[in-house]
Design a protein around this motif. Structure first.
Motif, PDB file in Angstrom:
ATOM      1  N   PRO A  62      50.006  53.597  32.403  1.00  0.00           N
ATOM      2  CA  PRO A  62      48.667  54.066  32.806  1.00  0.00           C
ATOM      3  C   PRO A  62      47.574  53.056  32.488  1.00  0.00           C
ATOM      4  N   GLU A  63      47.775  52.240  31.419  1.00  0.00           N
ATOM      5  CA  GLU A  63      46.766  51.239  31.083  1.00  0.00           C
ATOM      6  C   GLU A  63      46.660  50.159  32.155  1.00  0.00           C
ATOM      7  N   THR A  64      47.781  49.893  32.857  1.00  0.00           N
ATOM      8  CA  THR A  64      47.742  48.930  33.951  1.00  0.00           C
ATOM      9  C   THR A  64      46.946  49.490  35.124  1.00  0.00           C
ATOM     10  N   ARG A  65      47.149  50.782  35.425  1.00  0.00           N
ATOM     11  CA  ARG A  65      46.366  51.416  36.486  1.00  0.00           C
ATOM     12  C   ARG A  65      44.879  51.388  36.140  1.00  0.00           C
ATOM     13  N   ALA A  66      44.578  51.657  34.877  1.00  0.00           N
ATOM     14  CA  ALA A  66      43.170  51.664  34.456  1.00  0.00           C
ATOM     15  C   ALA A  66      42.558  50.273  34.584  1.00  0.00           C
ATOM     16  N   ALA A  67      43.336  49.254  34.187  1.00  0.00           N
ATOM     17  CA  ALA A  67      42.830  47.880  34.284  1.00  0.00           C
ATOM     18  C   ALA A  67      42.579  47.485  35.731  1.00  0.00           C
ATOM     19  N   SER A 112      41.743  30.081  37.942  1.00  0.00           N
ATOM     20  CA  SER A 112      42.450  29.081  37.135  1.00  0.00           C
ATOM     21  C   SER A 112      42.682  29.573  35.713  1.00  0.00           C
ATOM     22  N   THR A 113      41.694  30.254  35.135  1.00  0.00           N
ATOM     23  CA  THR A 113      41.867  30.763  33.775  1.00  0.00           C
ATOM     24  C   THR A 113      42.947  31.837  33.722  1.00  0.00           C
ATOM     25  N   VAL A 114      43.047  32.646  34.781  1.00  0.00           N
ATOM     26  CA  VAL A 114      44.102  33.661  34.838  1.00  0.00           C
ATOM     27  C   VAL A 114      45.476  32.993  34.933  1.00  0.00           C
ATOM     28  N   VAL A 115      45.586  31.964  35.764  1.00  0.00           N
ATOM     29  CA  VAL A 115      46.851  31.236  35.900  1.00  0.00           C
ATOM     30  C   VAL A 115      47.243  30.606  34.570  1.00  0.00           C
ATOM     31  N   VAL A 116      46.275  30.001  33.890  1.00  0.00           N
ATOM     32  CA  VAL A 116      46.542  29.387  32.584  1.00  0.00           C
ATOM     33  C   VAL A 116      47.024  30.443  31.594  1.00  0.00           C
ATOM     34  N   ALA A 117      46.403  31.631  31.630  1.00  0.00           N
ATOM     35  CA  ALA A 117      46.818  32.715  30.733  1.00  0.00           C
ATOM     36  C   ALA A 117      48.224  33.189  31.072  1.00  0.00           C
ATOM     37  N   LEU A 124      35.254  43.341  34.245  1.00  0.00           N
ATOM     38  CA  LEU A 124      36.298  42.343  34.502  1.00  0.00           C
ATOM     39  C   LEU A 124      36.843  41.780  33.197  1.00  0.00           C
ATOM     40  N   PHE A 125      35.951  41.560  32.239  1.00  0.00           N
ATOM     41  CA  PHE A 125      36.365  41.039  30.939  1.00  0.00           C
ATOM     42  C   PHE A 125      37.279  42.042  30.231  1.00  0.00           C
ATOM     43  N   VAL A 126      36.928  43.326  30.310  1.00  0.00           N
ATOM     44  CA  VAL A 126      37.735  44.366  29.660  1.00  0.00           C
ATOM     45  C   VAL A 126      39.114  44.469  30.323  1.00  0.00           C
ATOM     46  N   ALA A 127      39.151  44.342  31.643  1.00  0.00           N
ATOM     47  CA  ALA A 127      40.403  44.524  32.385  1.00  0.00           C
ATOM     48  C   ALA A 127      41.312  43.310  32.322  1.00  0.00           C
ATOM     49  N   ARG A 128      40.770  42.168  31.973  1.00  0.00           N
ATOM     50  CA  ARG A 128      41.514  40.908  32.096  1.00  0.00           C
ATOM     51  C   ARG A 128      42.805  40.881  31.282  1.00  0.00           C
ATOM     52  N   ALA A 129      42.748  41.312  30.021  1.00  0.00           N
ATOM     53  CA  ALA A 129      43.915  41.203  29.139  1.00  0.00           C
ATOM     54  C   ALA A 129      45.103  41.989  29.688  1.00  0.00           C
ATOM     55  N   GLU A 130      44.853  43.221  30.123  1.00  0.00           N
ATOM     56  CA  GLU A 130      45.946  44.033  30.664  1.00  0.00           C
ATOM     57  C   GLU A 130      46.437  43.477  32.000  1.00  0.00           C
ATOM     58  N   LEU A 139      41.862  49.501  38.177  1.00  0.00           N
ATOM     59  CA  LEU A 139      40.690  50.246  38.632  1.00  0.00           C
ATOM     60  C   LEU A 139      39.404  49.609  38.105  1.00  0.00           C
ATOM     61  N   LEU A 140      39.409  49.273  36.808  1.00  0.00           N
ATOM     62  CA  LEU A 140      38.231  48.643  36.212  1.00  0.00           C
ATOM     63  C   LEU A 140      37.946  47.290  36.857  1.00  0.00           C
ATOM     64  N   GLY A 141      39.010  46.520  37.098  1.00  0.00           N
ATOM     65  CA  GLY A 141      38.838  45.217  37.719  1.00  0.00           C
ATOM     66  C   GLY A 141      38.261  45.317  39.118  1.00  0.00           C
ATOM     67  N   THR A 142      38.752  46.279  39.887  1.00  0.00           N
ATOM     68  CA  THR A 142      38.239  46.488  41.248  1.00  0.00           C
ATOM     69  C   THR A 142      36.772  46.896  41.219  1.00  0.00           C
ATOM     70  N   LEU A 143      36.447  47.821  40.319  1.00  0.00           N
ATOM     71  CA  LEU A 143      35.059  48.247  40.184  1.00  0.00           C
ATOM     72  C   LEU A 143      34.182  47.092  39.718  1.00  0.00           C
ATOM     73  N   GLY A 144      34.720  46.284  38.772  1.00  0.00           N
ATOM     74  CA  GLY A 144      33.971  45.132  38.282  1.00  0.00           C
ATOM     75  C   GLY A 144      33.672  44.134  39.385  1.00  0.00           C
ATOM     76  N   LEU A 145      34.663  43.856  40.226  1.00  0.00           N
ATOM     77  CA  LEU A 145      34.451  42.942  41.350  1.00  0.00           C
ATOM     78  C   LEU A 145      33.390  43.474  42.303  1.00  0.00           C
TER      79      LEU A 145
END
Length: 253
Positions: A54-59, A95-100, A30-36, A61-67
């Motif tokens: 493609p980096e958005t698709r990867a993020a 909230s941190t995502v919204v702030v970002a 999740l940490f890796v996927a967050r920035a993208e 995918l990583l985020g879903t797997l992380g969750l």
């Protein structure tokens, strides 16, 4: 930053379990996927981005797997009490995502919110390890947050000194640069004293804050000296490791 509280919570877990590794892997993804993911959000979460980037698709995918891994890590540790705390952590994450997305993550409030989320990893480790006492979880979260939030104001004082071209600083300028950090240090100790008086943390926990307190006071008193950012970074890492070892020794609840 999330790793130090998580390691401490894992080491202090009532019942160590392999689920701790699952959650750590999920949190890392999740940490890796967050920035993208944030960059995608700033573009309006356009579905066309999934085809064009493609980096958005990867993020995604990583985020879903992380969750999925994080949820599997928490697993059977859910109770009515821990569910309330984990809901709080989920609200912090959103909230941190919204702030970002609003580009406010570099403000003082945004940074404090980020640290509040990252230091929640410690209590989550305790939950996975079998702790169901809400007061215990909040206290463990509090001491980690108090410690790591100190770095915000100390580093800002040092960076403020770096922007000053003059060799010597007047007493007034030193007070202006370091006053907020010193005031926050006092507030941290008052909060820690309140936690001790309320019986949430042992009195010995003051010892865990002693090295960073001395380091902060000495650093603020010597604002005239040239700032070495690399040395400052190493000092922050060393303070974190000292804090980790201190918590492992002093945390008795």
């Amino acid at each position: 930053m999330w790793l130090i509280p998580y390691v401490a919570g894992s080491a202090l877990a009532l019942r160590p379990t392999w689920r701790l590794v699952l959650f750590a892997l999920g949190a890392l993804l999740l940490f890796v996927a967050r920035a993208e993911f944030v960059r995608w959000g700033r573009r309006g979460f356009a579905l066309s981005d999934l085809r064009l980037h493609p980096e958005t698709r990867a993020a995604l995918l990583l985020g879903t797997l992380g969750l999925a891994l994080a949820a599997a890590g928490v697993g059977s540790a859910l109770t009515p009490v821990t569910a309330v705390y984990l809901l709080f952590v989920s609200v912090l994450a959103v909230s941190t995502v919204v702030v970002a997305l609003l580009r406010l993550e570099r403000t003082t409030g945004g940074e404090l919110l980020g640290i509040l989320l990252l230091t929640a990893s410690g209590p989550v480790a305790l939950i996975i390890g079998g702790t169901h006492d809400l007061g215990h979880l909040i206290a463990f979260h509090a001491i980690n947050f108090l410690f790591f939030s100190l770095s915000i104001f100390y580093v800002r004082a040092k960076v403020g000194r770096l922007r000053e071209r003059r060799g010597r600083l007047s007493l007034w300028l030193k007070a202006r640069l370091g006053g907020v950090a010193l005031a926050y240090l006092i507030a941290v100790h008052l909060a820690l004293w309140a936690l001790v008086r309320a019986g949430f943390v042992p009195e010995a926990m003051f010892l865990a804050f002693l090295p960073i307190t001395v380091h902060t006071i000495v650093g603020l008193a010597r604002l005239d000296q040239r700032v070495d950012l690399r040395r400052l970074g190493f000092a922050e890492v060393a303070q974190s490791l000292v804090f980790l070892l201190s918590v492992l020794v002093l945390w008795t609840r």
